[in-house]
Design a protein around this motif. Structure first.
Motif, short mmCIF file in Angstrom:
data_model
loop_
_atom_site.label_atom_id
_atom_site.label_comp_id
_atom_site.label_asym_id
_atom_site.label_seq_id
_atom_site.Cartn_x
_atom_site.Cartn_y
_atom_site.Cartn_z
N VAL A 161 0.81 -1.22 0.00
CA VAL A 161 0.00 0.00 0.00
C VAL A 161 0.85 1.27 0.00
O VAL A 161 0.31 2.38 -0.01
CB VAL A 161 -0.97 0.02 1.21
CG1 VAL A 161 -1.94 -1.14 1.13
CG2 VAL A 161 -0.19 -0.02 2.54
N HIS A 162 2.16 1.11 0.00
CA HIS A 162 3.04 2.28 -0.03
C HIS A 162 2.89 2.96 -1.39
O HIS A 162 2.81 2.29 -2.41
CB HIS A 162 4.49 1.85 0.20
CG HIS A 162 5.41 3.01 0.47
ND1 HIS A 162 6.11 3.63 -0.54
CD2 HIS A 162 5.75 3.64 1.61
CE1 HIS A 162 6.85 4.60 -0.01
NE2 HIS A 162 6.64 4.63 1.28
N GLU B 30 7.25 -0.76 -5.53
CA GLU B 30 7.65 -1.70 -4.49
C GLU B 30 9.15 -1.76 -4.29
O GLU B 30 9.64 -1.86 -3.17
CB GLU B 30 7.12 -3.10 -4.85
CG GLU B 30 7.34 -4.14 -3.77
CD GLU B 30 6.65 -5.45 -4.07
OE1 GLU B 30 7.35 -6.39 -4.48
OE2 GLU B 30 5.42 -5.52 -3.93
#
Length: 276
Positions: free
Chosen positions: A72-73, A77
């Protein structure tokens, strides 16, 4: 009358400063007590959590498990994964160059706290000291004029600077190749893999006799044979049979040379990770 007012004002300021100092000391003491209650985590233990399956980071001497937060950052990734298993204070303070993460992010981070970082002697890594771990070392070259600074010349000509680099190749959000290398006079040095995997197989964990081990050998041959070569040598990997030996019936074509090229070029595009 003025003298009395002035004296009262000075007394008021002294009281405020005393209260602020006491508050700061109290907060520092509370943080120290909080740290003592945390599990002690060594550098080796931190290094074990260096991937998407389990990603721990040390920031200002405290260790955080950010595994569940990676999906969810808001960034890609691999940006998060690059800091797994090590001190990430530098990345925390540079969300963008010179811009730290927000108070809201700091609040979220505290919910992911799992322990405190300790050195070989078992003593806590001081939070203030940890802030300098990723800091760039300032050397004499920085005082050179634009007419003398070779780093500036190389950068302006689009030539890679000497230094330590890290790069990754990802496919569908999964890191397959994570490579580190140094450049010295534009030539490779200390080429190594931090991560090498495909379809759930960790090639760096394979041992002789395991299926796929010959492929690991080929990748290691690439690293060895890039040593001392100019950076342009990476393009030979488009025909990997020129770079590796046929090992136990595995042809050179088994090696996905383009992945290594992409990882190296990613490192070059990111720029120098640290200066020698």
């Amino acid at each position: 009358m003025n003298k009395i007012a002035y004296t009262a004002f000075i007394a008021f300021l002294a009281t405020i400063l005393t209260l602020l100092s006491a508050s700061a000391l109290s907060q520092s003491s509370d943080e120290a007590r909080d740290d003592e209650a945390l599990d002690a985590i060594t550098w080796d233990e931190l290094a074990e959590h260096d991937g998407a399956e389990s990603c721990w980071k040390a920031i200002y001497g405290r260790v955080y498990d950010v595994t569940d937060f990676i999906p969810v950052h808001p960034t890609e990734e691999e940006v998060m994964l690059e800091w797994c298993g090590r001190d990430a204070t530098e990345g925390w303070e540079n969300k963008r160059p010179g811009v730290p993460h927000s108070p809201r992010a700091e609040s979220r981070l505290e919910s992911l706290l799992v322990g405190r970082l300790v050195g070989e002697d078992g003593q806590p890594v001081m939070r203030d000291d940890a802030a300098d771990m990723g800091a760039e070392v300032i050397d004499a070259d920085r005082a050179l004029s634009p007419a003398e600074d070779e780093r500036l010349h190389r950068a302006m000509l689009g030539m890679p600077l000497d230094g330590h680099y890290r790069g990754v190749f990802t496919d569908r959000g999964v890191i397959q190749v994570n490579i580190t290398f140094d450049l010295r006079d534009g030539r490779f040095d200390s080429v190594d893999y931090r991560h090498l995997a495909y379809r759930g197989v960790d090639y760096l964990a394979l041992e002789e006799g395991d299926e796929g081990y010959p492929v690991r050998v080929q990748y290691e041959q690439v690293a060895e044979r890039l040593e001392g070569e100019p950076v342009t040598r990476i393009f030979a990997l488009y025909e990997p049979e020129r770079m590796v030996d046929d090992v136990d019936g595995y042809s050179g074509a088994t090696l996905r040379g383009a992945k290594v090229i992409s990882a190296i070029r990613d490192g070059l595009n990111r720029g120098v990770y640290s200066w020698p």
